[in-house]
Design an enzyme around this catalytic site. Structure first.
Site, PDB file in Angstrom:
ATOM      1  N   HIS A  87      51.180  29.187  34.815  1.00  0.00           N
ATOM      2  CA  HIS A  87      50.158  29.647  33.878  1.00  0.00           C
ATOM      3  C   HIS A  87      50.344  29.038  32.491  1.00  0.00           C
ATOM      4  O   HIS A  87      50.111  29.703  31.482  1.00  0.00           O
ATOM      5  CB  HIS A  87      50.205  31.172  33.764  1.00  0.00           C
ATOM      6  CG  HIS A  87      49.894  31.891  35.036  1.00  0.00           C
ATOM      7  ND1 HIS A  87      48.665  31.829  35.656  1.00  0.00           N
ATOM      8  CD2 HIS A  87      50.669  32.693  35.819  1.00  0.00           C
ATOM      9  CE1 HIS A  87      48.685  32.567  36.758  1.00  0.00           C
ATOM     10  NE2 HIS A  87      49.890  33.086  36.877  1.00  0.00           N
ATOM     11  N   GLU A 193      53.373  38.868  46.244  1.00  0.00           N
ATOM     12  CA  GLU A 193      52.290  39.318  45.373  1.00  0.00           C
ATOM     13  C   GLU A 193      50.947  39.420  46.086  1.00  0.00           C
ATOM     14  O   GLU A 193      49.895  39.370  45.436  1.00  0.00           O
ATOM     15  CB  GLU A 193      52.181  38.384  44.157  1.00  0.00           C
ATOM     16  CG  GLU A 193      52.184  36.919  44.492  1.00  0.00           C
ATOM     17  CD  GLU A 193      52.310  36.028  43.251  1.00  0.00           C
ATOM     18  OE1 GLU A 193      52.211  36.547  42.130  1.00  0.00           O
ATOM     19  OE2 GLU A 193      52.494  34.818  43.421  1.00  0.00           O
ATOM     20  N   ASP A 219      49.534  40.951  40.511  1.00  0.00           N
ATOM     21  CA  ASP A 219      48.780  40.311  41.584  1.00  0.00           C
ATOM     22  C   ASP A 219      48.816  41.150  42.864  1.00  0.00           C
ATOM     23  O   ASP A 219      47.842  41.174  43.624  1.00  0.00           O
ATOM     24  CB  ASP A 219      49.326  38.916  41.857  1.00  0.00           C
ATOM     25  CG  ASP A 219      48.846  37.893  40.835  1.00  0.00           C
ATOM     26  OD1 ASP A 219      47.772  38.101  40.253  1.00  0.00           O
ATOM     27  OD2 ASP A 219      49.561  36.901  40.611  1.00  0.00           O
TER      28      ASP A 219
END
Length: 302
Positions: A87, A193, A219
């Site tokens: 990210h 996740e 998530d």
């Protein structure tokens, strides 16, 4: 360029001198005992703490691109940091500089990679990372691919980086000795996740060469249709199932996405989890800056 390189060298030297657990401290201790072994030079402090059953406190690096963040993390008391590739827009050079500085500071640098392709996994490990965090995995087969990319033979097929690499201080060792030391020091972490992985948690935890399942709570709750509900009973049951599967197969459990819920972190630590992602450099900076600004703004002038 010369000025930047000089600054980098100075920061690395300061980090080494400032940490009794760092690379210089190790070198001094080894000087009196003869030529070092590869295993003497390469340590993973976080992995060692986990083996002793101790809690490892980590932070995510998403904002700071320079190596100073490693020494800051060490000074703040963190055992580990992990650099965010999934990210963020970090370059491989920036990641390598941070990971190498972390080794010198005596803490463990991991990298959350964007994929488990060998060109992502192998390059960051060659650059100085002591572990890989792989997101969005769903099956035991994918975890086996991760292990193969992160470990040297006989446990995997990670490509040979050459005789000298930074974690071994650019010294040459017999290939088998170097591989064994690097395999032992490397942490292989798979994120759990999504519900597909949760349904196969027993098989995933059984994969040889895996060190830890790292639960990405945000998530996972999204995948379960429980957006923003980390304390839902189904989420608690998912943690319980994962911790039990990891205990059965000798794996560690990491907690992510719960930095704002110390009550839930405490619950899962008491259940057996041992690795905690406690927040990001961005949230730490913003939180402290906001608090200080408010402190000044709240001063009464009458």
């Amino acid at each position: 360029m010369m000025r930047r390189d000089a600054l980098a060298a100075g920061v690395l030297a300061a980090a080494a001198v400032g940490s009794s657990d760092g690379i210089v401290g190790q070198a001094r201790a080894q000087a009196a005992s003869g030529p070092p072994r590869a295993a003497d030079l390469l340590r993973n402090p976080a992995k060692e703490k986990l083996k002793r059953g101790e809690v490892v406190v980590s932070m995510s690096v998403r904002l700071v691109r320079s190596m100073e963040i490693a020494q800051i993390a060490a000074a703040a008391g963190f055992d580990s940091l992990y650099v965010e590739m999934q990210h963020s827009t970090f370059t491989e050079e920036q990641i390598s500089q941070i990971c190498q500085a972390a080794i010198l500071a005596g803490i463990t640098a991991l990298v959350r990679v964007p994929s488990i392709r060998p060109e992502h996994v192998g390059r960051v490990l060659d650059g100085g990372a002591l572990g890989i965090i792989a997101p969005e995995l769903e099956t035991a087969a994918e975890v086996r691919q991760l292990v193969a990319a992160a470990r040297f033979p006989p446990w995997g097929n990670r490509s040979a980086p050459g005789a000298q690499v930074f974690p071994l201080r650019y010294r040459s060792f017999p290939t088998a000795e170097a591989y064994a030391a690097m395999n032992d020091a490397t942490m292989v972490v798979a994120m759990l996740e999504n519900t597909t992985a949760l349904d196969q948690v027993e098989e995933i935890a059984a994969v040889e060469g895996l060190d830890m399942l790292f639960i990405g709570t945000s998530d996972l709750t999204n995948s379960m249709g429980l957006v923003g509900q980390p304390d839902h009973p189904r989420v608690q049951e998912a943690f319980a199932r994962t911790i039990e599967a990891c205990r059965k197969h000798g794996r560690q459990v990491g907690i992510g996405g719960l930095a704002g819920r110390p009550d839930l972190i405490a619950r899962y630590l008491k259940m057996g989890a041992r690795f905690v992602s406690s927040g990001t450099d961005l949230t730490f900076l913003l939180g402290a800056a906001s608090s200080r600004a408010k402190q000044i703004q709240d001063i009464r002038l009458d």
